[in-house]
Write a protein that holds these residues in place. Structure first.
Motif, mmCIF file in Angstrom:
data_model
loop_
_atom_site.group_PDB
_atom_site.id
_atom_site.type_symbol
_atom_site.label_atom_id
_atom_site.label_comp_id
_atom_site.label_asym_id
_atom_site.label_seq_id
_atom_site.Cartn_x
_atom_site.Cartn_y
_atom_site.Cartn_z
ATOM 1 N N GLY B 31 0.824 -1.202 0.000
ATOM 2 C CA GLY B 31 0.000 0.000 0.000
ATOM 3 C C GLY B 31 0.857 1.249 0.000
ATOM 4 N N GLU B 32 0.277 2.337 0.484
ATOM 5 C CA GLU B 32 0.989 3.611 0.554
ATOM 6 C C GLU B 32 2.007 3.593 1.677
ATOM 7 O OE1 GLU B 32 0.823 6.264 -1.446
ATOM 8 O OE2 GLU B 32 -0.358 4.824 -2.600
ATOM 9 N N PHE B 33 1.643 2.857 2.735
ATOM 10 C CA PHE B 33 2.502 2.837 3.915
ATOM 11 C C PHE B 33 2.911 1.395 4.191
ATOM 12 C CE2 PHE B 33 -0.882 6.028 4.277
ATOM 13 C CZ PHE B 33 -0.112 7.173 4.109
ATOM 14 N N TYR B 35 1.693 -0.487 6.380
ATOM 15 C CA TYR B 35 0.657 -1.292 7.013
ATOM 16 C C TYR B 35 -0.645 -1.419 6.237
ATOM 17 C CZ TYR B 35 -0.791 3.446 8.217
ATOM 18 O OH TYR B 35 -1.160 4.758 8.136
ATOM 19 N N ASP B 36 -0.853 -0.625 5.179
ATOM 20 C CA ASP B 36 -2.175 -0.666 4.528
ATOM 21 C C ASP B 36 -2.149 -1.618 3.342
ATOM 22 O OD1 ASP B 36 -0.502 1.079 3.165
ATOM 23 O OD2 ASP B 36 -2.160 2.264 2.372
ATOM 24 N N THR B 117 -4.337 -0.862 14.708
ATOM 25 C CA THR B 117 -5.147 -0.019 15.598
ATOM 26 C C THR B 117 -4.466 0.105 16.960
ATOM 27 O OG1 THR B 117 -6.995 -1.108 14.528
ATOM 28 C CG2 THR B 117 -7.519 0.359 16.347
ATOM 29 N N LYS B 120 -1.581 2.430 16.669
ATOM 30 C CA LYS B 120 -2.003 3.820 16.499
ATOM 31 C C LYS B 120 -2.661 4.405 17.740
ATOM 32 C CE LYS B 120 -2.018 4.640 11.628
ATOM 33 N NZ LYS B 120 -2.654 5.327 10.509
ATOM 34 N N LYS B 121 -3.040 3.551 18.660
ATOM 35 C CA LYS B 121 -3.640 4.075 19.884
ATOM 36 C C LYS B 121 -2.661 4.996 20.600
ATOM 37 C CE LYS B 121 -7.138 0.752 21.169
ATOM 38 N NZ LYS B 121 -7.406 -0.477 21.903
ATOM 39 N N GLU B 124 0.682 8.407 16.839
ATOM 40 C CA GLU B 124 0.090 8.953 15.620
ATOM 41 C C GLU B 124 1.221 9.463 14.738
ATOM 42 O OE1 GLU B 124 -4.379 10.314 16.191
ATOM 43 O OE2 GLU B 124 -2.987 11.688 17.139
ATOM 44 N N ALA B 125 0.880 9.741 13.489
ATOM 45 C CA ALA B 125 1.846 10.263 12.537
ATOM 46 C C ALA B 125 3.040 9.321 12.389
ATOM 47 C CB ALA B 125 2.314 11.656 12.940
ATOM 48 N N ILE B 126 2.791 8.215 11.720
ATOM 49 C CA ILE B 126 3.802 7.161 11.601
ATOM 50 C C ILE B 126 4.463 7.202 10.221
ATOM 51 C CG2 ILE B 126 4.131 4.656 11.542
ATOM 52 C CD1 ILE B 126 1.764 4.612 13.616
ATOM 53 N N LEU B 141 6.694 10.745 12.808
ATOM 54 C CA LEU B 141 7.089 11.973 12.127
ATOM 55 C C LEU B 141 7.622 13.013 13.099
ATOM 56 C CD1 LEU B 141 4.101 12.321 9.637
ATOM 57 C CD2 LEU B 141 6.478 11.996 8.992
ATOM 58 N N TYR B 142 7.113 13.018 14.324
ATOM 59 C CA TYR B 142 7.487 14.104 15.232
ATOM 60 C C TYR B 142 8.107 13.652 16.544
ATOM 61 C CZ TYR B 142 3.928 15.816 12.054
ATOM 62 O OH TYR B 142 3.200 16.074 10.941
ATOM 63 N N ASP B 143 7.857 12.393 16.926
ATOM 64 C CA ASP B 143 8.295 11.982 18.263
ATOM 65 C C ASP B 143 9.402 10.945 18.244
ATOM 66 O OD1 ASP B 143 6.277 13.653 19.332
ATOM 67 O OD2 ASP B 143 4.808 12.087 18.898
ATOM 68 N N ALA C 133 -0.957 13.786 10.498
ATOM 69 C CA ALA C 133 -0.457 12.418 10.395
ATOM 70 C C ALA C 133 -0.102 12.044 8.963
ATOM 71 C CB ALA C 133 -1.487 11.450 10.952
ATOM 72 N N GLU C 134 0.498 10.865 8.829
ATOM 73 C CA GLU C 134 0.902 10.407 7.508
ATOM 74 C C GLU C 134 -0.298 10.165 6.593
ATOM 75 O OE1 GLU C 134 0.567 8.537 10.074
ATOM 76 O OE2 GLU C 134 0.041 6.477 9.564
ATOM 77 N N ASN C 325 -8.069 -2.019 3.272
ATOM 78 C CA ASN C 325 -7.111 -0.947 2.966
ATOM 79 C C ASN C 325 -7.160 -0.444 1.528
ATOM 80 O OD1 ASN C 325 -5.881 -0.709 5.586
ATOM 81 N ND2 ASN C 325 -4.969 -2.711 5.193
ATOM 82 N N LYS C 330 -5.362 5.657 -2.973
ATOM 83 C CA LYS C 330 -4.936 4.651 -3.949
ATOM 84 C C LYS C 330 -5.670 4.846 -5.270
ATOM 85 C CE LYS C 330 -3.431 1.205 -0.607
ATOM 86 N NZ LYS C 330 -3.660 -0.091 0.028
#
Lengths: 277, 330, 341, 144
Positions: B31-33, B35-36, B117, B120-121, B124-126, B141-143, C133-134, C325, C330
């Protein structure tokens, strides 16, 4: 806010007459409880009828706007709502809201033109209001031809009105046809698209088509064959409508919403839509 | 890391494709990331090479896709099955839902899949997610980077994995595992020990979040009716939205009942629920009751098993005896 | 512009709650959700709520009217009542934009009074996204998460909350809060805005763009061969439509309670197989057609009818929630030609 | 029962071949059972879909009872055996969801057991009355 009228909230209508047209089509006359027309409409527009607890459904208004007393709906039995409507008796109340959709351009594009109405089966229902409108303002239009076909004699909607009124009007020619031979039938036998070609109309007319999709497809091709341009041919697609107010998101063909931009389309406009009907 | 790398699977698929054994592959697509991951049908080696993935997020169970996929062509389709997927595979075969002859099943071992999930709990911003042994490194992204224990962020069904053993395959990659004595019924037992009021409050809270998206039903390999009763406008229960808390309960009770005895406990319903409702508990309650009332039964463990709910003995317990058992408040 | 220190947030909330019901995102075991503020409720730090904010104006189910039947007679009971004033705090820029998109549907002639009623009684206090977020791609649709709209826009820094009224409604509310807030210069919030802007520009989906879509692209995209692959694994569930802040398709259904009929409206999804089932048949029979409808609606049909405005706000909820997903990003990348590839 | 006392609404699904006739017999023998027991005749107890039971609760029932032939006596050989399994699982599930288990019951009543029918209904109505109104499986829209 709450004193504003909401498009989803209907008014009560009373069924004052039920006419059995064919084995599966009945025509219902509807007025408000105080005996008036529920609202004004233009030829080709639709109304939402409903029986609480059963559901809502959209129907073409078959009576002409020139009828100042009541509205009529010719309804074929084909789903839960229509089944319920067919089981009701005179005096039953239903709910009604509308009018919805655009209308046939009877006061603009059609004025001064010869009219050719082509209908198949229950497809006569939406055309009846236009035909009667044209008959009412007879001098505004040229010659009127009506080609109407059905499976059998018994399935011809509004047969009485066609024979007793339309056929007797000056300058109105009615051409009836049925799909298969019947002993008591003396008229033409054959499918509508072929009959239209056989009749060989002059191409200076406005043609209005309504019927099963397959009939529309072949009739349109036939009309083009004898020289009609798509800009002369109109059709209506009210079958797709659901909420009637352009919000529920069902009836669209491409970006066009049948309940707001339609149901009446000129055939060249239909061509521009994606192939989704 | 998974023992079996992506390349092994891609090579296997390419090999079977070029040998003409299969002409397409049901696999996981990048996917885009990280995990998707989307289930997809690959029909060229090129596509496989570019887009096939095998990582911690390949939770999707392909068994149900086989119904549609085997109807499309006379040729065989390759499907990769994790151990738990093979139970659904067998169950669908038992119900004659697809043609076994049109499938080439390759069993692959699984170390458990990660629950995004859960990750992500807290994060965020992975930016990226990397596996390193028993840990998962989440690059944000930030932490900065966050290291998580892999065991903590597994999908619920993987934390309570019932079997590492494949019960169906044409070919197996790697070694087969064993059936595991898991603690999967612990949560059910815990609920059973609560008072009726507590249980009611628990489910009221969980089910009130239902948005009736039907994801649980549509992903479920046991829900394969051509037309679901909840889609049929003539059924009288075609409720598109939970208009009252009753309807949420009815939907979930009936859905669990309709798959009782056929549910293999694959856990897909809970995995996909956008509202995080522990739907697997309803299914497991039925499974644990069936085990207790009618003897141990694992749906899908063998092809052709008769599900307990379409079976009986003259000695079955009475419905009145079924309640108030095993620690349930008397 | 006004400001209030973060340790006085509770004071701010209690002050707002004096005049209207106040909703704000709070944390739960299953992500953030909007809840009524009461003493002790803490504002969530999560980027966004699991469900969108559209529920405030377009709830999942609502009663439209009641009917009483007796013999052949029907009585229509208008159950509408004037909505109470409410304030929603902490709405993100994307969700605020979604209200504009819904407005164009529900407030278009004929006006949907159920929607309008709530819309008129709601005050939106937006909040800039400190940590986009991403999965965020609001920028693609011209939304600036550092400059959210709404009735009042807010920015949260390490120690203070800056508030700026954007509409008349907002000014009225903000002036009522004057005694607990202090005056601030516009420049005071600038560093925070700049930080957000810089973060937005670096997001992985920052380059996603829309030139392949929009007004007039119907015929070009409708028959694209890519739809087949894209829709292949779609389950036909309604998750994406129900978490989407702009999806607004609905159904009207009747429920017979045994002592009357309630006609209610509920969300519906164009992904459902029965969505377009009418008496005459079903207009969209395959999942491909239904899948295409959803994305064509957002990216082509809606902009065609609404001056080029897209009906996606890039909130990323569908990316997070789709069981398989598949999502609009996409779709856009696959159909959007080289630029998005 | 006193007039002002709360009277539960009971829905009884009765098998055509046994308990429905049993109810008839109870009537013929002038055996009394609460008038708030609404009997629904089914061709066999196994015709009762779990949905029927839930829908009965939705529409206002406070208790639902299913009456079928004694095990072994099913007119269709095995229908009631299936009922037994299904209802055992369903009732257990309802209890799992925190719904009072006394609200649902299965009884085997033959055509000759008019007295048992009346007795069963009296007992069930009493049990349900003690629980009070059905709150946990109610549909608020159906409340007056």
């Amino acid at each position: 806010m709450v004193d504003m009228k909401d498009p989803h909230i209907p008014v009560v209508g009373v069924v004052t007459d039920i006419r059995i047209d064919t084995p599966d089509v009945k025509t219902f006359r509807v007025v408000t409880p105080d005996g008036k027309k529920a609202f004004e409409h233009k030829p080709g527009q639709c109304a939402m009828l409903s029986i609480p607890g059963v559901g809502e459904a959209m129907f073409s208004i078959t009576s002409s706007p020139t009828n100042t007393e009541f509205m009529e709906f010719s309804i074929k039995k084909c789903g839960c709502v229509t089944e319920w409507l067919h089981s009701m008796e005179v005096g039953q109340q239903i709910t009604i809201r509308g009018p919805y959709g655009n209308a046939f351009p009877v006061d603009t594009a059609f004025v001064g033109k010869d009219m050719l109405f082509i209908a198949g089966g229950i497809g006569l229902a939406p055309l009846r209001s236009v035909i009667n409108y044209c008959r009412h303002y007879r001098d505004r239009y040229g010659k009127i031809d009506i080609v109407y076909g059905s499976r059998s004699m018994e399935d011809l909607v509004d047969y009485k009105e066609i024979i007793e009124e339309w056929s007797n009007d000056a300058g109105v020619n009615v051409h009836l046809t049925i799909d298969r031979e019947q002993p008591e039938w003396t008229g033409h036998v054959g499918f509508v698209p072929n009959y239209v070609k056989e009749l060989g109309f002059t191409t200076d007319k406005i043609a209005i088509l309504c019927g099963p999709p397959i009939m529309i497809k072949f009739t349109l091709a036939g009309l083009q064959e004898i020289g009609f341009d798509k800009t002369q041919v109109y059709t209506t697609m009210e079958l797709r409508m659901k909420c009637g107010v352009g919000k529920c998101g069902r009836c669209n063909i491409g970006a066009k919403y049948v309940c707001k931009d339609g149901p009446v389309f000129r055939c060249d406009e239909v061509d521009e839509l994606p192939d989704e009907y | 890391m998974q023992e079996i790398t992506r390349d092994v699977l891609v090579n296997k698929a390419s090999e079977l494709m070029s040998a003409g054994t299969v002409d397409r592959v049901l696999g996981w697509m990048r996917g885009e990331f990280d995990y998707d991951i989307t289930p997809a049908v690959f029909s060229t080696e090129e596509e496989l090479k570019n887009n096939f993935v095998w990582n911690d997020f390949c939770g999707a169970n392909f068994s149900k896709y086989l119904i549609r996929e085997t109807q499309k062509s006379e040729n065989k389709v390759l499907v990769f099955l994790k151990p738990c997927d093979t139970y659904s595979f067998n169950q669908l075969l038992t119900e004659h839902r697809f043609d076994r002859e049109k499938v080439y099943a390759v069993g692959i071992p699984c170390n458990g899949m990660v629950d995004m999930t859960e990750i992500k709990k807290a994060n965020e911003a992975i930016k990226a997610i990397e596996e390193s042994g028993d840990s998962i490194v989440v690059k944000t992204l930030y932490d900065g980077d966050v290291t998580l224990d892999r065991a903590d962020v597994l999908l619920e069904r993987c934390k309570n994995c019932k079997s590492k053993k494949h019960v169906a395959y044409d070919e197996l990659i790697g070694d087969d595992g064993e059936i595991i004595e898991s603690a999967r019924f612990d949560e059910v037992a815990k609920l059973e020990k609560m008072t009726a009021d507590e249980r009611y409050a628990f489910w009221q809270n969980e089910l009130s979040r239902c948005i009736r998206c039907n994801a649980c039903r549509d992903i479920c390999p046991a829900c394969t009716c051509e037309k679901c009763v909840f889609d049929n406008p003539n059924s009288g229960v075609e409720n598109k939205a939970p208009a009252d808390s009753f309807e949420e309960k009815m939907f979930h009770i009936i859905r669990a009942f309709h798959v009782a005895g056929r549910c293999t406990d694959c856990g897909e319903c809970s995995r996909v629920c956008p509202q995080g409702i522990p739907l697997h508990l309803l299914n497991r309650k039925f499974i644990s009751d069936i085990n207790e009332f009618y003897g141990e039964y694992q749906a899908g463990s063998e092809v052709g098993n008769r599900a307990p709910i379409v079976n009986y003995t003259t000695e079955d317990l009475e419905p009145g005896e079924a309640v108030g058992r095993g620690g349930i408040d008397a | 512009m006004r400001k209030i220190s973060l340790d006085k947030l509770d004071l701010l909330f209690s002050e707002i709650a004096k005049s209207a019901k106040l909703y704000l995102p709070v944390d739960t075991d299953n992500g953030a959700k909007y809840d009524v503020w009461e003493d002790g409720k803490k504002l969530s730090d999560a980027l966004n709520t699991v469900r969108s904010a559209k529920d405030f104006f377009f709830p999942q189910t609502e009663n439209l009217m009641d009917f009483k039947m007796s013999g052949k007679n029907i009585e229509i009971i208008d159950t509408r009542s004037e909505c109470e004033d409410f304030v929603v705090f902490g709405v993100r820029a994307c969700d605020v934009k979604s209200f504009e998109i819904l407005d164009r549907v529900f407030l278009a002639d004929p006006v949907d009074t159920f929607y309008k009623n709530r819309r008129e009684h709601g005050v939106i206090i937006s909040m800039a996204c400190n940590k986009p977020a991403e999965t965020c791609f609001c920028k693609t649709f011209g939304i600036d998460a550092s400059e959210p709209c709404g009735d009042i826009a807010t920015w949260k820094t390490d120690d203070a909350l800056f508030l700026d009224a954007k509409t008349e409604k907002g000014e009225k509310l903000l002036s009522a809060l004057e005694k607990i807030t202090e005056a601030a210069k516009d420049a005071d919030a600038e560093p925070q805005k700049a930080l957000i802007k810089e973060r937005l520009a670096r997001l992985p989906l920052a380059e996603l763009e829309t030139s392949a879509f929009g007004n007039g692209k119907t015929n070009e995209l409708f028959n694209a061969p890519e739809w087949k692959d894209l829709s292949e694994s779609c389950l036909g569930c309604g998750t994406c439509t129900f978490v989407c802040p702009t999806c607004q398709c609905y159904d009207i259904k009747d429920f017979n309670t045994g002592n009357g009929v309630k006609r209610f409206r509920c969300w519906d999804s164009c992904m459902y197989s029965e969505f377009t089932r009418m008496a005459h048949g079903n207009n969209r029979l395959s999942q491909l057609e239904r899948f295409r409808q959803r994305f064509m609606h957002k990216l082509v049909y809606y902009p065609t009818n609404n001056d080029g405005l897209f009906s996606c706000v890039g909130c990323g909820r569908c990316i997070n929630k789709c069981p398989i997903n598949m999502n609009i990003v996409k779709v856009m990348k696959k159909l959007g030609g080289k630029k998005n590839g | 029962m006193q007039m002002n006392e709360y009277k539960p609404l009971i829905v009884a699904f009765c098998c055509n071949w046994c308990s429905y006739a049993g109810a008839d017999l109870a009537g013929n023998n002038r055996l009394s059972y609460p008038a708030d027991v609404k009997i629904i005749r089914v061709p066999c107890s196994c015709r009762v879909n779990p949905m029927f039971i839930l829908r009965a609760f939705q529409k206002g029932a406070d208790g639902v009872i299913i009456c079928g032939c004694h095990p072994g006596d099913c007119h269709y050989t095995s229908g009631n055996y299936y009922t037994r399994r299904r209802m055992a699982l369903l009732f257990s599930m309802l209890e799992f969801l925190g719904i009072e288990r006394e609200r649902t019951r299965v009884e085997w009543v033959s055509a000759a057991e008019g007295a048992k029918f009346a007795e069963t209904m009296n007992d069930f109505a009493e049990t349900v009355a003690a629980l009070g109104e059905n709150k946990r499986l109610e549909d608020l829209r159906c409340k007056k």
